[in-house]
Write a protein that holds these residues in place. Structure first.
Motif, PDB file in Angstrom:
ATOM      1  N   ASN A   1      19.801 -15.544   8.212  1.00 44.21           N
ATOM      2  CA  ASN A   1      21.157 -15.042   8.437  1.00 44.21           C
ATOM      3  C   ASN A   1      21.158 -13.687   9.118  1.00 44.21           C
ATOM      4  O   ASN A   1      21.817 -13.481  10.137  1.00 44.21           O
ATOM      5  CB  ASN A   1      21.910 -14.976   7.104  1.00 44.21           C
ATOM      6  CG  ASN A   1      23.402 -14.721   7.293  1.00 44.21           C
ATOM      7  OD1 ASN A   1      23.862 -14.534   8.417  1.00 44.21           O
ATOM      8  ND2 ASN A   1      24.148 -14.715   6.213  1.00 44.21           N
ATOM      9  N   ASP A   2      20.379 -12.740   8.606  1.00 47.42           N
ATOM     10  CA  ASP A   2      20.447 -11.393   9.138  1.00 47.42           C
ATOM     11  C   ASP A   2      19.769 -11.246  10.490  1.00 47.42           C
ATOM     12  O   ASP A   2      19.815 -10.192  11.112  1.00 47.42           O
ATOM     13  CB  ASP A   2      19.839 -10.388   8.149  1.00 47.42           C
ATOM     14  CG  ASP A   2      18.416 -10.770   7.747  1.00 47.42           C
ATOM     15  OD1 ASP A   2      17.843 -11.683   8.384  1.00 47.42           O
ATOM     16  OD2 ASP A   2      17.891 -10.164   6.806  1.00 47.42           O
ATOM     17  N   SER A   3      19.119 -12.320  10.998  1.00 49.32           N
ATOM     18  CA  SER A   3      18.494 -12.267  12.320  1.00 49.32           C
ATOM     19  C   SER A   3      19.417 -12.734  13.424  1.00 49.32           C
ATOM     20  O   SER A   3      19.100 -12.588  14.601  1.00 49.32           O
ATOM     21  CB  SER A   3      17.222 -13.134  12.333  1.00 49.32           C
ATOM     22  OG  SER A   3      16.275 -12.640  11.426  1.00 49.32           O
ATOM     23  N   LEU A   4      20.565 -13.313  13.076  1.00 48.49           N
ATOM     24  CA  LEU A   4      21.478 -13.844  14.086  1.00 48.49           C
ATOM     25  C   LEU A   4      22.711 -12.981  14.301  1.00 48.49           C
ATOM     26  O   LEU A   4      23.328 -13.041  15.357  1.00 48.49           O
ATOM     27  CB  LEU A   4      21.906 -15.268  13.708  1.00 48.49           C
ATOM     28  CG  LEU A   4      20.797 -16.329  13.820  1.00 48.49           C
ATOM     29  CD1 LEU A   4      21.325 -17.683  13.381  1.00 48.49           C
ATOM     30  CD2 LEU A   4      20.278 -16.413  15.239  1.00 48.49           C
ATOM     31  N   GLY A   5      23.124 -12.217  13.329  1.00 50.85           N
ATOM     32  CA  GLY A   5      24.250 -11.304  13.534  1.00 50.85           C
ATOM     33  C   GLY A   5      25.597 -11.871  13.185  1.00 50.85           C
ATOM     34  O   GLY A   5      26.242 -11.405  12.231  1.00 50.85           O
ATOM     35  N   PRO A   6      26.095 -12.936  13.901  1.00 50.79           N
ATOM     36  CA  PRO A   6      27.477 -13.364  13.645  1.00 50.79           C
ATOM     37  C   PRO A   6      27.682 -14.121  12.345  1.00 50.79           C
ATOM     38  O   PRO A   6      28.825 -14.422  11.994  1.00 50.79           O
ATOM     39  CB  PRO A   6      27.780 -14.267  14.848  1.00 50.79           C
ATOM     40  CG  PRO A   6      26.455 -14.771  15.285  1.00 50.79           C
ATOM     41  CD  PRO A   6      25.480 -13.652  15.022  1.00 50.79           C
ATOM     42  N   GLY A   7      26.639 -14.456  11.606  1.00 52.20           N
ATOM     43  CA  GLY A   7      26.800 -15.171  10.344  1.00 52.20           C
ATOM     44  C   GLY A   7      26.924 -16.666  10.499  1.00 52.20           C
ATOM     45  O   GLY A   7      27.304 -17.355   9.549  1.00 52.20           O
ATOM     46  N   TYR A   8      26.593 -17.197  11.662  1.00 53.62           N
ATOM     47  CA  TYR A   8      26.622 -18.639  11.865  1.00 53.62           C
ATOM     48  C   TYR A   8      25.575 -19.010  12.911  1.00 53.62           C
ATOM     49  O   TYR A   8      25.071 -18.159  13.666  1.00 53.62           O
ATOM     50  CB  TYR A   8      28.011 -19.128  12.306  1.00 53.62           C
ATOM     51  CG  TYR A   8      28.529 -18.491  13.567  1.00 53.62           C
ATOM     52  CD1 TYR A   8      28.093 -18.908  14.830  1.00 53.62           C
ATOM     53  CD2 TYR A   8      29.468 -17.468  13.513  1.00 53.62           C
ATOM     54  CE1 TYR A   8      28.573 -18.327  15.993  1.00 53.62           C
ATOM     55  CE2 TYR A   8      29.953 -16.870  14.670  1.00 53.62           C
ATOM     56  CZ  TYR A   8      29.507 -17.307  15.910  1.00 53.62           C
ATOM     57  OH  TYR A   8      29.976 -16.734  17.056  1.00 53.62           O
TER      58      TYR A   8
END
Length: 880
Positions: free
Chosen positions: A255-262
């Motif tokens: 989750n924290d590697s993608l940024g937008p939460g999806y």
């Protein structure tokens, strides 16, 4: 009956959408003949009796197998190609050698597989460890059955025998799998992440079998582990198959590697479908921070080049914090229609992992029941019912020892539904026969109509150029009066079936009729206000219009049309002797093959004594004590009579061309075979490679010794190309393949326009092969050239605009690089319809706005609104 068949199709697709590789092992029809001879081709064959049609497992027709010509060298690439006529989930390949009733002794010890879903982009199969080689046969008679891990989703397949020494090779094959009814042709997603948790092994969660490309940490244009039919276990660190590493079955994201939460994923399909639901197999090992997605939102678009529908389908997942089992989550899609989906899966915890994604969909009954052209049987409702019957009549293939069971014709006991299916199938076959008869009759009528003389078109744009100035002025001739009875175009082919009736074009597309003659410069597209390209400004063209029937197309040895030239010019030339000098063949020393085509080859040669032979004033480069390098086109000895005549005509035409920006014919060898023509060779190669290896001039590039070009250099190149095209236009020649790959440079950056690009493998992806027609550079072609087969000076103007775009992007990318070839053709249909949905190339970052305005002028939808070539104001346009 129609509704019954449609419901049967939908229910069948629901029941079988999720592929099971252990059961998807049915023979696809090499041995029993369901794969027809016309669908089996090869790169070569030794004899007619060892042609590709004899590559059938356990069959002894002909001389017993397919054998490529000659003994196979380790460096040779010979292949047997099959068209399966539909997307297929391929799981097993069986091979044999040539037994020929004890007289054969040839077999393939190793082989490779190349595959393609569209016959244009070919991929090499690799196992999960990246190895391409499959071990084949050890004798001529035993079948060797190999499971494919991972399986392949493809329509076209090439089997390429591999040898470590010089051997004669022959092959017989059978393929096993089942239809890929999901219709999914590609998905894109972020690159998978790697889990590194204390006390646990490092777990890579990447898509290790993805066959697309990785760009900017995103997977694009392929299929992989999410469509291999293997659902992951509850513990994502354990795997279903033998030997793979932990996490192999899953693709996961943090989750924290993608940024937008999806996680955003896009899915592309083979045709427009009505989507019922999407099934996502997701891990839910919440003790390790992994949960099923909390929600998903999907949007659709009708066509690949259309915009996304703003109305989304949303679904909230009921999360379960008590059961850690992996599970399928079914997302209802409400029978929404589209060719592509874009879904955003929202995180419910730190990690989200998928192992399989499949879709349940149906197609509109009319699309299946009333095809516009004769389809393959398996793309119709009857075809799907036939596949239901095939599935019921074949037992699953459980392993290599069961190959005889699979190949035997087994029949299960009849049940109550079989008679209904047979009755439906017979009815549909009768209707298909009627449809095929009507189609054949229509084709016959069309051929008769095509023999009638077609009227000369009036929308010719000519090109006026000067040779030494530094700017461009875009001008167009006045519109000649048109007979209202004239059809707007001669014929239309490709694309949608609605374009097959030329007589109806005026009604369907009123902008092509006489009422649409008064056009603005853009026709519905919000373009810049370009004062330089205002049409009808009093330019009187001295070049007469010529229609398609007036033009002779010369087939060059490299496989391209050298130039489209007026028939009168060719006729007059055939009555004259060749004016080029005959050079002794021994003065040409071979150095390197530059390229090859259907009828001949292009070589780089060193010419000795050429200066003395040609005399003073010959167009040769400065020697500086070095030998003269030349390009030699050589006709193959086995070329057809027509190719030989075209080669001689090409020599005669080339001998007439005399312009500093057109490649020059120096001399010939035509008194004995093989026929050769010797042309200039530019030591700096082609413009595409030259620019792609350079940066724009700046302090940074000088400091790092990076080769650079200035804006003045780019403008000078554009001027020279325009000057050369002016010269061709003055002779009524149409080049048909203008691009940076066909512009050569010498040491002084002098450009000479050539036609070598098509012969070079480096640029094979720039050409699109139309089945039954030619190989065409569609990304550089005007819409009327793609759809109507119409090549004029105006279509060269369009290609000149694309070439300018290449120059000012420094050839960093292919035109329309984000579109597939099929989408490029669809986009030309949007130009044809002129409804404001066409896509233009974007402005290059380095390009002055005024120059991009000139490019937009070249891409005018209407021929009469396009500019003519001129080099009078290019520099001033760039300065503004």
């Amino acid at each position: 009956l129609n509704m019954f068949l449609f419901l049967l199709l939908v229910l069948h697709s629901k029941a079988n959408a999720q592929i099971n590789p252990a059961l998807c092992r049915y023979p696809l029809g090499m041995e029993d003949g369901r794969i027809k001879n016309d669908d089996i081709t090869a790169s070569s064959q030794w004899y007619d009796t060892t042609g590709p049609q004899y590559a059938r497992l356990n069959r002894e027709e002909g001389d017993g197998a397919w054998c490529p010509a000659g003994q196979l060298q380790p460096s040779d690439v010979q292949y047997l190609q099959l068209d399966l006529r539909q997307l297929t989930f391929l799981t097993v390949v069986a091979t044999q050698g040539r037994y020929a009733r004890s007289s054969g002794n040839e077999f393939a010890r190793k082989y490779r597989l190349d595959y393609s879903r569209d016959a244009h982009r070919w991929l090499s199969w690799k196992n999960r460890y990246g190895n391409e080689i499959i071990m084949g046969n050890v004798n001529t008679y035993e079948s060797v059955v190999k499971d494919l891990h991972p399986p392949i989703i493809t329509r076209y397949l090439r089997l390429i025998p591999v040898t470590d020494a010089v051997h004669t090779v022959c092959m017989r094959i059978e393929l096993f799998g089942c239809p890929w009814q999901d219709g999914l042709t590609a998905y894109s997603a972020p690159e998978g992440h790697t889990m590194m948790a204390p006390g646990y092994p490092i777990t890579p969660l990447n898509d290790s079998t993805y066959d697309g490309v990785l760009e900017r940490r995103r997977l694009l244009g392929g299929l992989g582990q999410l469509t291999d039919g293997v659902a992951g276990q509850d513990d994502f660190g354990r795997v279903q198959q033998y030997k793979p590493w932990p996490g192999y079955d899953y693709v996961g994201w943090r989750n924290d590697s993608l940024g937008p939460g999806y996680v955003e994923m896009e899915f592309q399909f083979d045709r427009r479908r009505n989507f019922t639901s999407m099934k996502v197999h997701s891990n839910n090992m919440f003790t390790r921070g992994v949960k099923v997605f909390s929600a998903v939102s999907c949007v659709f678009k009708a066509h690949l080049i259309s915009k996304w529908d703003p109305e989304a389908v949303t679904f909230a997942t009921v999360l379960d914090d008590r059961n850690p089992s992996a599970r399928y989550v079914t997302v209802p899609l409400g029978r929404r229609s589209g060719t592509a989906l874009r879904c955003r899966f929202s995180f419910a915890d730190t990690w989200m992992m998928f192992s399989e994604i499949s879709f349940q969909s149906g197609m509109a009954p009319l699309l299946l029941w009333l095809p516009a052209v004769a389809p393959h049987p398996l793309t119709t409702t009857a075809g799907y019912i036939y596949m239901v019957k095939i599935r019921k009549n074949l037992e699953p293939f459980t392993g290599p020892r069961d190959v005889s069971t699979v190949l035997s014709k087994t029949h299960p006991p009849e049940d109550g539904s079989t008679s209904i299916l047979i009755g439906c199938l017979v009815t549909i076959i009768l209707l298909l026969v009627v449809i095929i008869v009507l189609i054949l009759w229509c084709q016959y009528v069309c051929k008769v109509l095509e023999k009638a003389p077609r009227r000369i078109l009036e929308e010719e744009v000519t090109v006026r150029l000067s040779s030494s100035s530094d700017t461009i002025v875009l001008q167009t001739p006045p519109i000649p009066p048109r007979d209202p009875l004239d059809p707007p175009y001669e014929r239309v082919f490709l694309l949608d079936p609605q374009y097959q009736d030329p007589a109806a074009l005026g009604l369907k597309l009123p902008e092509l009729s006489e009422s649409a003659e008064a056009s603005d410069c853009g026709g519905g597209y919000a373009e810049p206000d370009i004062t330089q390209c205002t049409p009808h400004q009093g330019f009187q063209s001295s070049v007469p219009h010529y229609a398609e029937t007036d033009i002779i197309n010369l087939q060059g040895v490299t496989g391209s049309n050298m130039y489209a030239v007026p028939a009168l010019t060719v006729d007059s030339l055939t009555r004259k002797d060749i004016s080029a000098a005959e050079v002794p063949r021994q003065q040409l020393v071979f150095r390197e093959k530059l390229g090859e085509g259907q009828f001949g080859e292009v070589h780089l040669c060193e010419a000795t004594g050429l200066v003395e032979f040609l005399g003073e004033g010959a167009p040769l480069p400065e020697q500086d004590g070095r030998a003269v390098l030349v390009a030699v086109k050589q006709l193959r000895a086995d070329a057809t009579c027509n190719a030989r005549n075209d080669f001689l005509k090409e020599i005669k035409i080339m001998s007439r061309l005399n312009d500093p920006n057109i490649i020059r014919l120096l001399c010939v060898c035509v008194r004995s075979d093989p026929l050769c023509m010797v042309t200039e060779y530019m030591e700096n190669g082609d413009l595409n490679l030259f620019l792609s290896q350079r940066e724009m001039e700046s302090t940074h590039t000088h400091a790092n010794n990076i080769p650079s070009v200035s804006m003045a250099d780019l403008l000078h190149m554009a001027v020279q190309i325009a000057s050369g095209m002016k010269y061709l236009a003055s002779l009524n020649f149409v080049h048909r393949d203008l691009a940076t790959r066909n512009c050569l440079l010498d040491r002084h950056l002098t450009i000479k326009i050539s036609d070598f690009g098509m012969s070079r493998n480096l640029y094979s992806s720039d050409y699109y092969r139309i089945q039954g027609r030619a190989v065409l550079p569609i990304r550089w072609m005007a819409w009327e050239s793609i759809l109507l087969g119409k090549f004029t000076t105006a279509s060269d103007v369009w290609a000149f605009g694309v070439t300018l775009w290449e120059i000012f992007t420094l050839c960093r990318e292919q035109p329309y690089s984000l579109l597939t070839d099929e989408q490029v053709i669809e986009n030309s249909g949007e130009f044809f319809r002129n409804q404001g949905r066409q896509i233009y190339l974007s402005s290059p970052p380095l390009c002055p706005s005024s120059l991009f305005d000139l490019m937009m002028c070249c891409w005018r939808r209407d021929i009469r609104d396009r500019p003519s070539f001129s080099t009078d104001q290019l520099e001033s346009a760039a300065a503004t």
